[in-house]
Design an enzyme around this catalytic site. Sequence first.
Site, PDB file in Angstrom:
ATOM      1  N   GLU A 143      -6.581   0.034  10.522  1.00  0.00           N
ATOM      2  CA  GLU A 143      -7.018   0.616  12.015  1.00  0.00           C
ATOM      3  C   GLU A 143      -6.500   0.400  13.039  1.00  0.00           C
ATOM      4  OE1 GLU A 143     -10.494  -0.962   9.409  1.00  0.00           O
ATOM      5  OE2 GLU A 143      -8.478  -1.343   9.645  1.00  0.00           O
TER       6      GLU A 143
ATOM      7  N   CYS B 172     -11.230  -5.552  13.742  1.00  0.00           N
ATOM      8  CA  CYS B 172     -10.760  -4.087  13.767  1.00  0.00           C
ATOM      9  C   CYS B 172     -11.982  -3.513  14.717  1.00  0.00           C
ATOM     10  CB  CYS B 172     -10.778  -3.556  12.608  1.00  0.00           C
ATOM     11  SG  CYS B 172      -9.160  -4.044  11.623  1.00  0.00           S
TER      12      CYS B 172
ATOM     13  N   ARG C  17       4.233  -4.736 -12.420  1.00  0.00           N
ATOM     14  CA  ARG C  17       4.256  -5.965 -12.131  1.00  0.00           C
ATOM     15  C   ARG C  17       4.446  -6.081 -10.526  1.00  0.00           C
ATOM     16  NH1 ARG C  17       9.375  -7.016 -16.294  1.00  0.00           N
ATOM     17  NH2 ARG C  17       8.046  -7.017 -18.210  1.00  0.00           N
TER      18      ARG C  17
ATOM     19  N   ARG D  27      11.773  -4.618 -11.856  1.00  0.00           N
ATOM     20  CA  ARG D  27      13.077  -4.000 -11.472  1.00  0.00           C
ATOM     21  C   ARG D  27      12.940  -2.464 -11.274  1.00  0.00           C
ATOM     22  NH1 ARG D  27      13.342  -7.743 -15.564  1.00  0.00           N
ATOM     23  NH2 ARG D  27      13.757  -6.251 -17.330  1.00  0.00           N
TER      24      ARG D  27
ATOM     25  N   GLU E 220       0.940  -9.814 -20.390  1.00  0.00           N
ATOM     26  CA  GLU E 220       1.912  -8.806 -21.135  1.00  0.00           C
ATOM     27  C   GLU E 220       2.050  -9.093 -22.553  1.00  0.00           C
ATOM     28  OE1 GLU E 220       5.451  -7.066 -19.596  1.00  0.00           O
ATOM     29  OE2 GLU E 220       4.686  -7.251 -17.374  1.00  0.00           O
TER      30      GLU E 220
END
Length: 359
Positions: free
Chosen positions: A46, A78, A178, A201, A289
Amino acid sequence: MKEALRQARKGLGRTSPNPAVGAVVVRDGRILAKGYHRKAGLAHAEVEALSKLGGTADGGTLYVNLEPCNHYGRTPPCTEAILGSGLKRVVVGMNDPNPMVSGGGNEFLRQRGIDVTTGVLETECRRLNEAFIKFVTSGRPFVAVKSALTIDGWTATSGGHSKWITNEKSRQFVHRLRDQVDAVMVGIGTVLADNPLLTARLKRTSGKDPLRIIVDTNLRTPLNAKLLNHDSSSDTLIVVGSQVRDRELKRFQKKGVSTLVCPIKTGMIDLPALMGILGKMSVTSLLVEGGSLITGSMLRERLVDKFYIFKAPKILGGGDGVPMAAGPGSKRMDECLVLKDIHVRRFDDDILMVGYPEY
């Protein structure tokens, strides 16, 4: 609100332990400014959007996917910036899930004459910040499991070979996952079989490497493993049992690798206890994983919040491969874990199914 969500997604993986938030300032049907929370400690969405207008948006409407904060943290609230900007209306996607602050920002603005509308695209807003919601309500990370399978259901051959089941586009998607999580976790079996890097990557931009966690009860990780020997600004953490000797831990600590001694249950790392420890370390999101042993254990402990299951058009053609989840499973089909809110997409010939377990 859709544009606010699009802005918010730019911050995924960068704002932890804060949520991903986007904001759009509109007046007379025209977008005047956009902003998003870029990183914990920097301006909230904001404030960033309003700053592009010199802090003034007289008569305008602010769209934001999460309730504006009304407390002092690393940055001022905010709500104060909103009141000082001249905005007349605020449209909020969802209330803050933090039980300590939920509803406070909306009510603060209403009491000061701001027209506040809530619950716009709430399902989409909650899905975007599902990890933050889990973390602030439970103190534990949101856990997603990723698995890649042949079409007949195997993650590797009998010899442990698994490179590659899926295609390049599927693997790039995993690198994006990732990039968006706080940590990636594998078991020692995956380290020994695949010797992975577990870095993000990305092809078109630099990725943010997650904390890489190895669950290694008896400390069998080789000192020359890629996870311990690559150029990354993120840490590698080896989780071991209490029986591992200090002198063995020091061999890894000398390489700059972090170690964590965790309680053991039935001869293996107590995974529920580990999730609690990771939560105290401010790990809000965790991508598991593999391999099959740790996936099976996470399933039986009901620790998984989301699944990413890839299916590739390859047939192992035997009954001796490595399954997605090892260990004892359900005895009857009507006892199987069921996934809900299924989303399916394709990466060329690969199919990805995303779903949430119905415990």
